[in-house]
Design an enzyme around this catalytic site. Sequence first.
Site, PDB file in Angstrom:
ATOM      1  N   HIS A   1      -6.935  -6.350  -0.588  1.00 13.77           N
ATOM      2  CA  HIS A   1      -5.830  -5.431  -0.299  1.00 13.77           C
ATOM      3  C   HIS A   1      -4.937  -5.939   0.832  1.00 13.77           C
ATOM      4  CE1 HIS A   1      -3.705  -1.612  -0.260  1.00 13.77           C
ATOM      5  NE2 HIS A   1      -3.876  -1.535   1.050  1.00 13.77           N
TER       6      HIS A   1
ATOM      7  N   ASP B   1      -8.669  -5.984  -4.968  1.00 11.26           N
ATOM      8  CA  ASP B   1      -8.188  -4.931  -4.069  1.00 11.26           C
ATOM      9  C   ASP B   1      -9.065  -3.705  -4.253  1.00 11.26           C
ATOM     10  OD1 ASP B   1      -6.777  -2.863  -2.786  1.00 11.26           O
ATOM     11  OD2 ASP B   1      -4.837  -3.778  -3.242  1.00 11.26           O
TER      12      ASP B   1
ATOM     13  N   SER C   1       0.839  -1.183   0.000  1.00 16.32           N
ATOM     14  CA  SER C   1       0.000   0.000   0.000  1.00 16.32           C
ATOM     15  C   SER C   1       0.887   1.251   0.000  1.00 16.32           C
ATOM     16  CB  SER C   1      -0.962  -0.040   1.192  1.00 16.32           C
ATOM     17  OG  SER C   1      -2.002   0.884   1.049  1.00 16.32           O
TER      18      SER C   1
END
Length: 322
Positions: free
Chosen positions: A293, A265, A110
């Site tokens: 995710h 995601d 991320s």
Amino acid sequence: MKTLFPEIRPYRTELLSVGEGHELYIECSGTETGIPVLVLHGGPGAGASEQMRRFFDPERYHIILFDQRGAGRSIPHASTEFNTVQHTIADMERIRNHLGITRWVLFGGSFGATLALLYAEQYPQQVCGLLLRGVFLSRQQDLNWLYKEGAGRYFPDEWHHFIKEVEGKTGEDLIEAYYQRLDGKNELARISAAKAWARWEVEISTLRPSQTSADYFLATHTAIALAKISSHYFRNHSFIEENQILENAGKLNGIPGYIIHGRYDMICPPDQAFALSEQWQDGELLLVREGGHSAFDEAMIDALVGSTCRMAKRLGSPESEA
């Protein structure tokens, strides 16, 4: 299917002063003579979970975790003063020099992937490999997906709860409204806003509901740092130029790496990972069909552990079973 390595304890922990009043929590585990890997948490502001150690074979890797400025166990908590991408990249270099490491692998998911890419583009000679999960390019369109229009269409109930906290604002107005509340003096309002921000991320991050994830991110200490630092970064467009990462992706050539991205995601849609793979000739893309995710979806664990083992073999470490 590969699972996480057994739980381990760090053999070294410390607070490292990096200037401007900030001290960073750093820990080392695994084998000191193994392949150095720096683990970059996301958020920004989420802090490093001890579970992140478990993606690596401790007999093959020297595992370095740290809490970025204002996050986790670093002090001062939730501080946005002297807290930018540029500060974090400089902190990474301080850590490398402090630990006497010449080159290392970067493992980031991320916003941690954002930091890994920015550092590698600035210091390619210091990086011997990249392991990226849930790539976030931090362009305006990527922020719009998460805070204006996109993810809310798939989670309308959670989106309603998220924007209700700031009277229905969206986009840049939403980010600014959250930041102002989180930076205000009303403690109840700050905690409420922090929990709402964290809840939005938790509810859309996993393929299946995860109580463990909710317990971690909704804890007041974590939620406040995550929400305040994230809103601080995003109201400033992450302190980088639009499309900066892709425009400089040529600097990554020669660095081997794996891009692991969940097909479903909802925080960072997989077109970001695909766009990166098109520009980075040494980055191998794997879209995980049953992944979201979170790094801790079962299929994502399998893919990530597999990638750390392949990277170790690629860099010359003896192979072991994962």
